[in-house]
Design an enzyme around this catalytic site. Structure first.
Site, short mmCIF file in Angstrom:
data_model
loop_
_atom_site.label_atom_id
_atom_site.label_comp_id
_atom_site.label_asym_id
_atom_site.label_seq_id
_atom_site.Cartn_x
_atom_site.Cartn_y
_atom_site.Cartn_z
N TRP A 156 160.51 59.69 83.92
CA TRP A 156 159.38 59.13 84.67
C TRP A 156 158.37 58.41 83.79
O TRP A 156 157.46 57.77 84.29
CB TRP A 156 158.66 60.24 85.46
N ASN A 157 158.48 58.52 82.47
CA ASN A 157 157.40 57.95 81.63
C ASN A 157 157.50 56.44 81.50
O ASN A 157 156.49 55.76 81.42
CB ASN A 157 157.35 58.64 80.26
N LYS A 180 169.87 56.46 88.63
CA LYS A 180 169.14 57.58 89.23
C LYS A 180 167.78 57.64 88.53
O LYS A 180 167.66 58.13 87.41
CB LYS A 180 169.95 58.86 89.01
N PRO A 181 166.74 57.09 89.18
CA PRO A 181 165.42 57.18 88.57
C PRO A 181 164.85 58.58 88.78
O PRO A 181 165.36 59.34 89.61
CB PRO A 181 164.59 56.16 89.36
N GLY A 230 165.90 61.63 78.91
CA GLY A 230 165.07 62.68 79.49
C GLY A 230 164.90 63.80 78.50
O GLY A 230 165.01 63.61 77.29
N SER A 231 164.63 64.98 79.03
CA SER A 231 164.34 66.11 78.15
C SER A 231 165.62 66.64 77.48
O SER A 231 166.72 66.45 78.00
CB SER A 231 163.69 67.23 78.96
N GLU A 252 169.38 60.04 75.10
CA GLU A 252 168.11 59.74 74.43
C GLU A 252 167.14 60.82 74.88
O GLU A 252 166.73 60.84 76.04
CB GLU A 252 167.60 58.36 74.86
N LEU A 253 166.78 61.70 73.96
CA LEU A 253 166.05 62.91 74.39
C LEU A 253 164.64 62.96 73.79
O LEU A 253 164.07 61.95 73.44
CB LEU A 253 166.88 64.14 74.02
N CYS A 286 158.44 59.22 74.34
CA CYS A 286 159.33 60.08 73.55
C CYS A 286 159.07 59.92 72.07
O CYS A 286 159.26 60.83 71.29
CB CYS A 286 160.78 59.75 73.87
N GLU A 384 157.69 69.55 71.70
CA GLU A 384 157.21 68.29 72.26
C GLU A 384 156.09 68.57 73.27
O GLU A 384 156.29 69.31 74.23
CB GLU A 384 158.36 67.56 72.95
#
Ligand code: NDP
Length: 515
Positions: A156-157, A180-181, A230-231, A252-253, A286, A384
């Site tokens: 969401w960022n 998938k947003p 995402g996370s 990509e975390l 991130c 984080e």
């Protein structure tokens, strides 16, 4: 594609009345409900992927030129409709207009042109000169072909940059993409998907699967490759399922990016960078600066500069361009994480020099916060935070800074500030991170020719550059024998003479150790 609301009306409030099977979308800066999207079931996702699979061959058949035309058309559309699109990004995310313009629209437009122009070169057939004497006279070619249907799951960022941004190379490679947003910020993606149809993209080539985590999980169940941002926790689940299905995955975390400030640094530049990239998008990046290590002689001066600059930041509901520097906290549970990290740090002796609290009133805002007296027993230095926080730690020297910077399970971005650029580069090379900047921060992301990715728990695989599009393809190695004899020397029947011949060859070629 979700059919609940037209994206161009989605920024208007509809009274916040969700219907069954719909997810309300909130403006985090005002608390208003600005739209609803469908919470898609696993069966619906399966059907969408099936349609995308049917549409894929036609899309691939358009060739690089045909696909690039659609990308250029969309780039033009985005520029023409920039105000509308920025309104939606700002409304669903709570970020400033500047962040929406530069880090989302500007990046996506740049990226559309980048991949439209370079995809063909990156994916061109490669003639390989095989070194083996057994292959003399044979031709070896490597070609890249699209996986089929790629699933892109975004956070969401940065709803556009980190969702559609990843879809662009996948599409240019000839795949269909189901995006998938995040359920928190689906509207901008839906608008882009509608726009693509206007720009000549065939139906079902880039549908949007709106929904929650379960919708994302269903996507992993059906696509041929998954690109996830995402996370780390969710990334592990995605990879677990991808492993069961044995499909390729790129992750990509999260990150806990360090900044090192040496005594000879341009302190004004370093302080500006620290404040900009810790507070930008309310710290929900991130690769934002999440912790700073400053050499003792300049520590006090650096801290004082940072606090002065942070105190000047204007925070509030993003309005016109130039209105505020810091917007809202997009995702409600994030406030708890920020408060937990600050509370834990204060309990263990940290000092809050400015900020430290959630703002009262409408909307969800957290004050830009600077902390000192921090160390690695505190979550704020090791986990984080993803909020507008800047913990600053004093270090004896560069070696201690490097040791602390590397004391992390993450490894996304990192930066070093010093006037001695050779020393800066040498330190950057010692950092356990996928990316490092000297006298800069984050700008490496704009070098789309170079890979961007993380080490450790920051991810697997990279975006951008050659590998950023080849990952959306499988390679096929083709060996061609044009003038072959009826029988090759290694063919049946086995004979003592041929075996001896190969034995002699082996001894002749590799029998001596290289000097
Ligand atoms: P999440 O991991 O919570 O969610 C990411 C996406 O995955 C969302 O679309 C989410 O849907 C979906 N999802 C949730 N559960 C599943 C599941 N089981 N299977 C498949 N998909 C699922 O991350 P956030 O959205 O909270 O994003 C913030 C995180 O993203 C931070 O950790 C940040 O560091 C990282 N990030 C990494 C970047 C990078 O390039 N390395 C860039 C930007 C962010 P839903 O939201 O609807 O639940």
């Amino acid at each position: 594609m979700s059919t609940v609301e037209k994206p161009d009306t989605a920024v208007q409030t509809n009274g916040g009345r969700p219907e069954a099977g719909q997810i309300p979308v909130e403006n985090p800066a005002t608390g208003q409900i600005i739209g609803h999207v469908e919470d898609m079931s696993a069966a619906k996702v399966e059907a969408i992927v099936a349609r995308a699979r049917l549409a894929q061959p036609g899309w691939e058949a358009l060739g690089f030129k045909g696909r690039a035309d659609v990308m250029y058309e969309l780039r033009h559309w985005i520029v023409q409709n920039r105000e509308r699109l920025i309104d939606i990004v700002v409304a669903e995310n709570g970020k400033t207009r500047e962040d929406a313009m530069l880090a989302e629209l500007f990046y996506v437009c740049d990226s559309l042109g980048f991949w439209a122009k370079r995809a063909e070169k990156y994916l061109a057939d490669q003639r390989v000169r095989a070194h083996s004497p057994m292959l003399l006279g044979k031709k070896v070619v490597v070609r890249y072909r699209p996986h089929g249907v790629v699933g892109v799951i975004g956070p969401w960022n940065y709803p556009l940059t980190l969702g559609f941004g990843d879809a662009i190379p996948a599409l240019m490679a000839g795949n269909s993409v189901v995006i998938k947003p995040s359920e928190v910020t689906p509207l901008a993606t839906m608008m882009i998907a509608e726009a693509l149809l206007e720009c000549g993209m065939p139906e079902d080539v880039m549908p949007v699967a709106t929904g929650r985590g379960e919708t994302g999980a269903a996507l992993v169940d059906h696509v041929d490759m998954i690109m996830f941002t995402g996370s780390t926790a969710t990334g592990k689940k995605v990879m677990g399922r991808a492993a069961e299905r044995l499909i390729p995955v790129s992750l990509e975390l999260g990150g806990k990016d360090p900044m090192i400030v040496l005594a000879d640094a341009n302190l004004e530049r370093a302080a500006n960078m620290a404040v900009q990239w810790a507070m930008s998008n309310s710290g929900q990046i991130c690769m934002s600066v999440e912790r700073v290590y400053v050499e003792e002689p300049v520590y006090d001066q650096f801290v004082s500069k940072v606090v002065t600059k942070v105190n000047r930041l204007r925070q509030g509901v993003p309005g016109e361009a130039g209105a505020v520097e810091v917007g809202a906290v997009t995702f409600p549970p994030q406030v708890e994480t920020i408060e937990r990290h600050i509370g834990d740090a204060v309990d263990k002796g940290a000092e809050v020099l400015t900020g430290g609290k959630q703002k009262t009133g409408a909307g969800r805002f957290f004050e830009p916060t600077v902390l000192t007296n921090v160390d690695h027993t505190m979550a704020i230095m090791t986990e984080e935070t993803f909020g507008p926080t800047l913990p600053i730690m004093k270090v004896r020297d560069a070696d201690e800074a490097v040791k602390l910077a590397n004391d992390s399970r993450y490894g996304l971005n990192s930066s070093v500030f010093t006037r001695d650029v050779a020393k800066g580069e040498a330190i950057a090379r010692r950092l356990d991170a996928g990316n490092s900047c000297v006298n800069d921060a984050l700008m490496n992301y704009l070098a789309q020719e170079a890979p961007f990715g993380g080490t450790g728990e920051s991810g697997l695989g990279t975006r951008h550059g050659r590998d950023g599009i080849r990952k959306y393809c499988s390679s096929q190695t083709i060996l061609i024998t044009r003038f072959g004899p009826k029988r090759e020397p290694v063919m049946y029947p086995n004979s003592r003479r041929t075996t001896k011949l190969f034995e002699k060859m082996m001894v002749l070629m590799w029998g001596r150790k290289p000097k």
